[in-house]
Motif scaffolding. Structure first.
Motif, PDB file in Angstrom:
ATOM      1  N   LEU A 225       0.838  -1.204   0.000  1.00  0.00           N
ATOM      2  CA  LEU A 225       0.000   0.000   0.000  1.00  0.00           C
ATOM      3  C   LEU A 225       0.876   1.258   0.000  1.00  0.00           C
ATOM      4  O   LEU A 225       0.610   2.227  -0.720  1.00  0.00           O
ATOM      5  CB  LEU A 225      -0.897  -0.012   1.245  1.00  0.00           C
ATOM      6  CG  LEU A 225      -1.912   1.121   1.386  1.00  0.00           C
ATOM      7  CD1 LEU A 225      -3.080   0.875   0.446  1.00  0.00           C
ATOM      8  CD2 LEU A 225      -2.420   1.195   2.838  1.00  0.00           C
ATOM      9  N   ILE A 226       1.944   1.213   0.788  1.00  0.00           N
ATOM     10  CA  ILE A 226       2.861   2.367   0.859  1.00  0.00           C
ATOM     11  C   ILE A 226       3.736   2.403  -0.395  1.00  0.00           C
ATOM     12  O   ILE A 226       4.057   3.470  -0.924  1.00  0.00           O
ATOM     13  CB  ILE A 226       3.743   2.267   2.126  1.00  0.00           C
ATOM     14  CG1 ILE A 226       2.872   2.015   3.360  1.00  0.00           C
ATOM     15  CG2 ILE A 226       4.574   3.532   2.284  1.00  0.00           C
ATOM     16  CD1 ILE A 226       1.833   3.077   3.623  1.00  0.00           C
ATOM     17  N   GLY A 227       4.096   1.211  -0.884  1.00  0.00           N
ATOM     18  CA  GLY A 227       4.895   1.153  -2.110  1.00  0.00           C
ATOM     19  C   GLY A 227       4.154   1.748  -3.300  1.00  0.00           C
ATOM     20  O   GLY A 227       4.754   2.389  -4.167  1.00  0.00           O
ATOM     21  N   GLU A 228       2.843   1.548  -3.328  1.00  0.00           N
ATOM     22  CA  GLU A 228       2.050   2.114  -4.429  1.00  0.00           C
ATOM     23  C   GLU A 228       2.073   3.642  -4.394  1.00  0.00           C
ATOM     24  O   GLU A 228       2.119   4.298  -5.443  1.00  0.00           O
ATOM     25  CB  GLU A 228       0.612   1.600  -4.328  1.00  0.00           C
ATOM     26  CG  GLU A 228       0.486   0.109  -4.663  1.00  0.00           C
ATOM     27  CD  GLU A 228      -0.910  -0.415  -4.394  1.00  0.00           C
ATOM     28  OE1 GLU A 228      -1.800   0.391  -4.024  1.00  0.00           O
ATOM     29  OE2 GLU A 228      -1.124  -1.626  -4.550  1.00  0.00           O
ATOM     30  N   LEU A 229       2.040   4.217  -3.194  1.00  0.00           N
ATOM     31  CA  LEU A 229       2.127   5.686  -3.094  1.00  0.00           C
ATOM     32  C   LEU A 229       3.487   6.164  -3.585  1.00  0.00           C
ATOM     33  O   LEU A 229       3.586   7.168  -4.307  1.00  0.00           O
ATOM     34  CB  LEU A 229       1.892   6.126  -1.654  1.00  0.00           C
ATOM     35  CG  LEU A 229       2.059   7.631  -1.384  1.00  0.00           C
ATOM     36  CD1 LEU A 229       1.101   8.452  -2.255  1.00  0.00           C
ATOM     37  CD2 LEU A 229       1.850   7.951   0.097  1.00  0.00           C
ATOM     38  N   LYS A 265      13.776  15.936  -1.311  1.00  0.00           N
ATOM     39  CA  LYS A 265      12.923  17.130  -1.339  1.00  0.00           C
ATOM     40  C   LYS A 265      11.664  16.892  -0.507  1.00  0.00           C
ATOM     41  O   LYS A 265      11.179  17.812   0.154  1.00  0.00           O
ATOM     42  CB  LYS A 265      12.559  17.471  -2.782  1.00  0.00           C
ATOM     43  CG  LYS A 265      13.738  17.968  -3.618  1.00  0.00           C
ATOM     44  CD  LYS A 265      13.291  18.314  -5.029  1.00  0.00           C
ATOM     45  CE  LYS A 265      14.464  18.860  -5.846  1.00  0.00           C
ATOM     46  NZ  LYS A 265      14.062  19.143  -7.245  1.00  0.00           N
ATOM     47  N   ILE A 266      11.125  15.668  -0.584  1.00  0.00           N
ATOM     48  CA  ILE A 266       9.912  15.329   0.170  1.00  0.00           C
ATOM     49  C   ILE A 266      10.119  13.989   0.874  1.00  0.00           C
ATOM     50  O   ILE A 266      10.551  13.017   0.255  1.00  0.00           O
ATOM     51  CB  ILE A 266       8.686  15.242  -0.755  1.00  0.00           C
ATOM     52  CG1 ILE A 266       8.443  16.586  -1.453  1.00  0.00           C
ATOM     53  CG2 ILE A 266       7.442  14.824   0.034  1.00  0.00           C
ATOM     54  CD1 ILE A 266       7.329  16.535  -2.488  1.00  0.00           C
ATOM     55  N   TYR A 267       9.814  13.961   2.155  1.00  0.00           N
ATOM     56  CA  TYR A 267       9.878  12.723   2.939  1.00  0.00           C
ATOM     57  C   TYR A 267       8.509  12.502   3.565  1.00  0.00           C
ATOM     58  O   TYR A 267       8.014  13.349   4.326  1.00  0.00           O
ATOM     59  CB  TYR A 267      10.936  12.824   4.032  1.00  0.00           C
ATOM     60  CG  TYR A 267      11.174  11.531   4.779  1.00  0.00           C
ATOM     61  CD1 TYR A 267      12.091  10.607   4.312  1.00  0.00           C
ATOM     62  CD2 TYR A 267      10.464  11.232   5.943  1.00  0.00           C
ATOM     63  CE1 TYR A 267      12.309   9.413   4.982  1.00  0.00           C
ATOM     64  CE2 TYR A 267      10.671  10.042   6.614  1.00  0.00           C
ATOM     65  CZ  TYR A 267      11.607   9.138   6.133  1.00  0.00           C
ATOM     66  OH  TYR A 267      11.828   7.947   6.802  1.00  0.00           O
ATOM     67  N   ILE A 268       7.860  11.400   3.231  1.00  0.00           N
ATOM     68  CA  ILE A 268       6.545  11.091   3.774  1.00  0.00           C
ATOM     69  C   ILE A 268       6.690   9.916   4.732  1.00  0.00           C
ATOM     70  O   ILE A 268       7.106   8.825   4.335  1.00  0.00           O
ATOM     71  CB  ILE A 268       5.544  10.746   2.652  1.00  0.00           C
ATOM     72  CG1 ILE A 268       5.472  11.905   1.636  1.00  0.00           C
ATOM     73  CG2 ILE A 268       4.163  10.483   3.239  1.00  0.00           C
ATOM     74  CD1 ILE A 268       4.553  11.623   0.455  1.00  0.00           C
ATOM     75  N   VAL A 315      -3.519   7.180   2.802  1.00  0.00           N
ATOM     76  CA  VAL A 315      -2.542   6.792   1.776  1.00  0.00           C
ATOM     77  C   VAL A 315      -3.209   6.407   0.456  1.00  0.00           C
ATOM     78  O   VAL A 315      -2.781   6.875  -0.616  1.00  0.00           O
ATOM     79  CB  VAL A 315      -1.628   5.656   2.302  1.00  0.00           C
ATOM     80  CG1 VAL A 315      -0.787   5.069   1.173  1.00  0.00           C
ATOM     81  CG2 VAL A 315      -0.722   6.200   3.401  1.00  0.00           C
ATOM     82  N   PRO A 316      -4.258   5.571   0.452  1.00  0.00           N
ATOM     83  CA  PRO A 316      -4.913   5.278  -0.830  1.00  0.00           C
ATOM     84  C   PRO A 316      -5.461   6.529  -1.516  1.00  0.00           C
ATOM     85  O   PRO A 316      -5.417   6.630  -2.750  1.00  0.00           O
ATOM     86  CB  PRO A 316      -6.038   4.319  -0.429  1.00  0.00           C
ATOM     87  CG  PRO A 316      -5.558   3.666   0.822  1.00  0.00           C
ATOM     88  CD  PRO A 316      -4.821   4.744   1.554  1.00  0.00           C
TER      89      PRO A 316
END
Length: 328
Positions: A225-229, A265-268, A315-316
């Motif tokens: 699920l996180i990999g898809e984001l 630049k972006i860390y989620i 996340v989705p």
């Protein structure tokens, strides 16, 4: 001679680590308040370039201990070298980065100097006639402010990201070389060699967007699920240490003090509480977005954008929005 504050320089392959520039900011402020001189101290071999790189970073003087024996010197030897130099320079405080190097050297240097060791600090300043350090406690949910007695000397280890990097100064600090007979210092261990970890299928340190997952994900089946984001954003998937410890992702994807340091630049951060060891590896990211259902999670202390909620809903939705934006 005025007392001195020393910043212990971290460098690799001639490049000064960013934590050193942050320590120089902290040291400059404290030195001005205490009317002390600020010294950047670098240990190593053939480090003239390191000295030159530090000349316009706010220090009053750059001191080098350039000795071939330091190439393979263990932490106990480095600590003794720092203590010897500190004694020569009448040092009142030694500032160290609280990373893997600082975790090993801070207590060792303090023991050699016979002074206090204050680790895991996020601030140091002079207030109410005392030097005061701030340390997170109780899993970073509270901060303790610790005042040192007058004339108390100490080695203070500051977390990376606690201060902004020192800006370039017009003043060129002089460089001084101090000779220490490193080879004659007794040691119970020595460094046999240094090897790099294999990069693996992805180098998360080069990514502009990193989407990282922690134990809040619950089960290994939910990691895609996180990999898809990450895929939808054109980024890479990373993780905190607990995910690696249970074998859900390989170690080359681990962010933190015992993993890799990233500055995207972006860390989620998805379901990551924000342990100190993890923050050490990502808090220099330009934009940090944290998603966690615990409003008191320490990760929100470093996040630029914090979302308190269920990551399985958020996340989705982000993934869908990213895909729609990409499709035009």
């Amino acid at each position: 001679m005025a007392q001195s504050i020393v910043v212990l320089v971290e460098h690799v392959d001639g490049k000064v680590d960013s934590v050193t520039l942050q320590l120089l900011t902290a040291g400059r402020q404290l030195a001005s308040q205490l009317n002390a001189q600020l010294i950047a101290l670098a240990l190593g071999h053939q480090i003239a370039g390191v000295g030159t790189a530090l000349q316009n970073c706010g220090a009053d003087k750059v001191v080098l201990v350039d000795n071939a024996a330091l190439d393979s010197a263990a932490g106990e030897v480095q600590a003794k070298v720092v203590a010897q130099v500190a004694k020569q320079l009448d040092v009142c405080f030694v500032l160290v980065g609280y990373g893997l190097v600082g975790m090993e050297l801070t207590p060792a240097i303090a023991a050699q100097m016979g002074v206090s060791a204050l680790t895991n600090c996020v601030d140091v300043k002079f207030a109410d006639d005392a030097v005061v350090v701030t340390r997170p406690v109780f899993d970073s949910t509270l901060h303790a402010h610790v005042a040192l007695d007058n004339d108390e000397r100490a080695v203070i280890a500051l977390q990376k990201g606690s201060f902004a990097p020192a800006e370039a100064s017009a003043n060129q600090a002089p460089i001084e070389t101090v000779n220490v007979d490193v080879a004659s210092i007794p040691a119970r261990s020595k460094v046999l060699g240094i090897s790099e970890e294999p990069i693996g299928d992805v180098d998360i340190t080069k990514a502009e967007i990193v989407v990282s997952v922690g134990r809040g994900i619950g089960t290994v089946e939910k990691i895609p699920l996180i990999g898809e984001l990450a895929d939808a954003l054109g980024g890479v998937l990373a993780c905190s240490r607990p995910i690696v410890d249970v074998g859900w992702l390989p170690r080359e994807r681990q962010v933190g003090a015992s993993g890799r340091t990233v500055t995207p630049k972006i860390y989620i951060a998805c379901g990551i509480s924000g342990a100190i060891q993890h923050l050490a590896g990502m808090r220099d990211a330009n934009k940090i977005i944290a998603i966690n259902k615990d409003a008191n999670a320490p990760i929100f202390g470093v996040a630029h954008i914090g979302v308190v909620g269920d990551l399985f809903e958020i996340v989705p939705a982000l993934t869908k929005a990213a895909r729609e934006a990409k499709a035009g």
